[in-house]
Design a protein around this motif. Structure first.
Motif, PDB file in Angstrom:
ATOM      1  N   GLY A  63       0.817  -1.208   0.000  1.00  0.00           N
ATOM      2  CA  GLY A  63       0.000   0.000   0.000  1.00  0.00           C
ATOM      3  C   GLY A  63       0.846   1.251   0.000  1.00  0.00           C
ATOM      4  N   GLY A  64       1.766   1.370   0.908  1.00  0.00           N
ATOM      5  CA  GLY A  64       2.662   2.514   0.983  1.00  0.00           C
ATOM      6  C   GLY A  64       1.942   3.816   1.214  1.00  0.00           C
ATOM      7  N   ASN A  65       2.710   4.877   1.210  1.00  0.00           N
ATOM      8  CA  ASN A  65       2.151   6.203   1.434  1.00  0.00           C
ATOM      9  C   ASN A  65       2.431   7.126   0.261  1.00  0.00           C
ATOM     10  N   PHE A  66       2.515   6.556  -0.926  1.00  0.00           N
ATOM     11  CA  PHE A  66       2.845   7.384  -2.083  1.00  0.00           C
ATOM     12  C   PHE A  66       1.660   8.182  -2.573  1.00  0.00           C
ATOM     13  N   GLY A  67       0.502   7.647  -2.514  1.00  0.00           N
ATOM     14  CA  GLY A  67      -0.695   8.356  -2.966  1.00  0.00           C
ATOM     15  C   GLY A  67      -0.708   8.534  -4.473  1.00  0.00           C
ATOM     16  N   THR A  68      -1.413   9.542  -4.909  1.00  0.00           N
ATOM     17  CA  THR A  68      -1.562   9.804  -6.341  1.00  0.00           C
ATOM     18  C   THR A  68      -0.236  10.199  -6.982  1.00  0.00           C
ATOM     19  N   GLY A  69       0.583  10.937  -6.293  1.00  0.00           N
ATOM     20  CA  GLY A  69       1.886  11.351  -6.833  1.00  0.00           C
ATOM     21  C   GLY A  69       2.774  10.163  -7.146  1.00  0.00           C
ATOM     22  N   GLY A  70       2.723   9.147  -6.301  1.00  0.00           N
ATOM     23  CA  GLY A  70       3.513   7.947  -6.545  1.00  0.00           C
ATOM     24  C   GLY A  70       3.072   7.221  -7.803  1.00  0.00           C
ATOM     25  N   TRP A  71       1.757   7.151  -8.018  1.00  0.00           N
ATOM     26  CA  TRP A  71       1.249   6.497  -9.218  1.00  0.00           C
ATOM     27  C   TRP A  71       1.662   7.263 -10.479  1.00  0.00           C
ATOM     28  N   ILE A  72       1.653   8.580 -10.401  1.00  0.00           N
ATOM     29  CA  ILE A  72       2.058   9.398 -11.557  1.00  0.00           C
ATOM     30  C   ILE A  72       3.534   9.177 -11.866  1.00  0.00           C
ATOM     31  N   VAL A  73       4.366   9.184 -10.821  1.00  0.00           N
ATOM     32  CA  VAL A  73       5.802   8.980 -11.013  1.00  0.00           C
ATOM     33  C   VAL A  73       6.071   7.586 -11.574  1.00  0.00           C
ATOM     34  N   MET A  74       5.379   6.563 -11.043  1.00  0.00           N
ATOM     35  CA  MET A  74       5.580   5.209 -11.556  1.00  0.00           C
ATOM     36  C   MET A  74       5.146   5.104 -13.014  1.00  0.00           C
ATOM     37  N   GLY A  75       4.050   5.745 -13.369  1.00  0.00           N
ATOM     38  CA  GLY A  75       3.591   5.720 -14.755  1.00  0.00           C
ATOM     39  C   GLY A  75       4.580   6.384 -15.698  1.00  0.00           C
ATOM     40  N   LEU A  76       5.116   7.535 -15.266  1.00  0.00           N
ATOM     41  CA  LEU A  76       6.107   8.224 -16.091  1.00  0.00           C
ATOM     42  C   LEU A  76       7.386   7.402 -16.242  1.00  0.00           C
ATOM     43  N   MET A  77       7.796   6.742 -15.168  1.00  0.00           N
ATOM     44  CA  MET A  77       8.990   5.895 -15.241  1.00  0.00           C
ATOM     45  C   MET A  77       8.776   4.719 -16.195  1.00  0.00           C
ATOM     46  N   MET A  78       7.581   4.130 -16.173  1.00  0.00           N
ATOM     47  CA  MET A  78       7.303   3.022 -17.092  1.00  0.00           C
ATOM     48  C   MET A  78       7.326   3.505 -18.541  1.00  0.00           C
ATOM     49  N   LEU A  79       6.767   4.703 -18.795  1.00  0.00           N
ATOM     50  CA  LEU A  79       6.830   5.262 -20.144  1.00  0.00           C
ATOM     51  C   LEU A  79       8.279   5.495 -20.572  1.00  0.00           C
ATOM     52  N   LEU A  80       9.086   5.977 -19.655  1.00  0.00           N
ATOM     53  CA  LEU A  80      10.494   6.215 -19.943  1.00  0.00           C
ATOM     54  C   LEU A  80      11.223   4.912 -20.256  1.00  0.00           C
ATOM     55  N   VAL A  81      10.982   3.889 -19.469  1.00  0.00           N
ATOM     56  CA  VAL A  81      11.649   2.598 -19.679  1.00  0.00           C
ATOM     57  C   VAL A  81      11.224   1.985 -21.010  1.00  0.00           C
ATOM     58  N   TRP A  82       9.909   1.913 -21.262  1.00  0.00           N
ATOM     59  CA  TRP A  82       9.436   1.312 -22.510  1.00  0.00           C
ATOM     60  C   TRP A  82       9.827   2.157 -23.720  1.00  0.00           C
ATOM     61  N   GLY A  83       9.852   3.454 -23.571  1.00  0.00           N
ATOM     62  CA  GLY A  83      10.310   4.314 -24.668  1.00  0.00           C
ATOM     63  C   GLY A  83      11.785   4.086 -24.973  1.00  0.00           C
ATOM     64  N   GLY A  84      12.590   3.909 -23.938  1.00  0.00           N
ATOM     65  CA  GLY A  84      14.012   3.617 -24.142  1.00  0.00           C
ATOM     66  C   GLY A  84      14.228   2.279 -24.817  1.00  0.00           C
ATOM     67  N   ILE A  85      13.457   1.272 -24.409  1.00  0.00           N
ATOM     68  CA  ILE A  85      13.577  -0.045 -25.032  1.00  0.00           C
ATOM     69  C   ILE A  85      13.160   0.028 -26.493  1.00  0.00           C
ATOM     70  N   ALA A  86      12.072   0.717 -26.785  1.00  0.00           N
ATOM     71  CA  ALA A  86      11.610   0.852 -28.175  1.00  0.00           C
ATOM     72  C   ALA A  86      12.639   1.595 -29.018  1.00  0.00           C
ATOM     73  N   THR A  87      13.252   2.633 -28.458  1.00  0.00           N
ATOM     74  CA  THR A  87      14.276   3.382 -29.176  1.00  0.00           C
ATOM     75  C   THR A  87      15.477   2.502 -29.490  1.00  0.00           C
ATOM     76  N   LEU A  88      15.921   1.707 -28.536  1.00  0.00           N
ATOM     77  CA  LEU A  88      17.044   0.809 -28.769  1.00  0.00           C
ATOM     78  C   LEU A  88      16.728  -0.212 -29.849  1.00  0.00           C
ATOM     79  N   VAL A  89      15.534  -0.770 -29.816  1.00  0.00           N
ATOM     80  CA  VAL A  89      15.151  -1.756 -30.834  1.00  0.00           C
ATOM     81  C   VAL A  89      15.155  -1.120 -32.219  1.00  0.00           C
ATOM     82  N   VAL A  90      14.591   0.077 -32.329  1.00  0.00           N
ATOM     83  CA  VAL A  90      14.557   0.756 -33.629  1.00  0.00           C
ATOM     84  C   VAL A  90      15.963   1.055 -34.114  1.00  0.00           C
TER      85      VAL A  90
END
Length: 82
Positions: free
Chosen positions: A6-33
């Motif tokens: 559960g943690g105490n991250f709240g909505t801000g934690g979910w936003i940060v995690m979502g942005l990090m996932m976009l960054l990771v998947w974007g980096g992987i897609a860039t490397l593949v291309v």
């Protein structure tokens, strides 16, 4: 006690995690291309840098030592050799 669930991250934690996932998947897609594309130029196939013989031939043409017909004939002969 939640023991880390559960943690105490709240909505801000979910936003940060979502942005990090976009960054990771974007980096992987860039490397593949980049790996798939390599040094190929789009639509024209691979054209590597001219070797020393073509560079020398171009320099001789630029200095006026040979004319355009001789340049194209010698360039064609060099490319047939490869």
């Amino acid at each position: 006690m939640m023991w880390g669930w559960g943690g105490n991250f709240g909505t801000g934690g979910w936003i940060v995690m979502g942005l990090m996932m976009l960054l990771v998947w974007g980096g992987i897609a860039t490397l593949v291309v980049l790996l798939l594309r390599g040094n190929h130029s789009v639509g024209r196939g691979f054209q590597g840098p001219p070797d020393d013989s073509e560079r020398i031939l171009n320099e001789r043409f630029a200095r006026g030592e040979i004319d355009e017909t001789e340049l194209t004939a010698r360039r064609a002969a060099l490319r047939r050799r490869e």
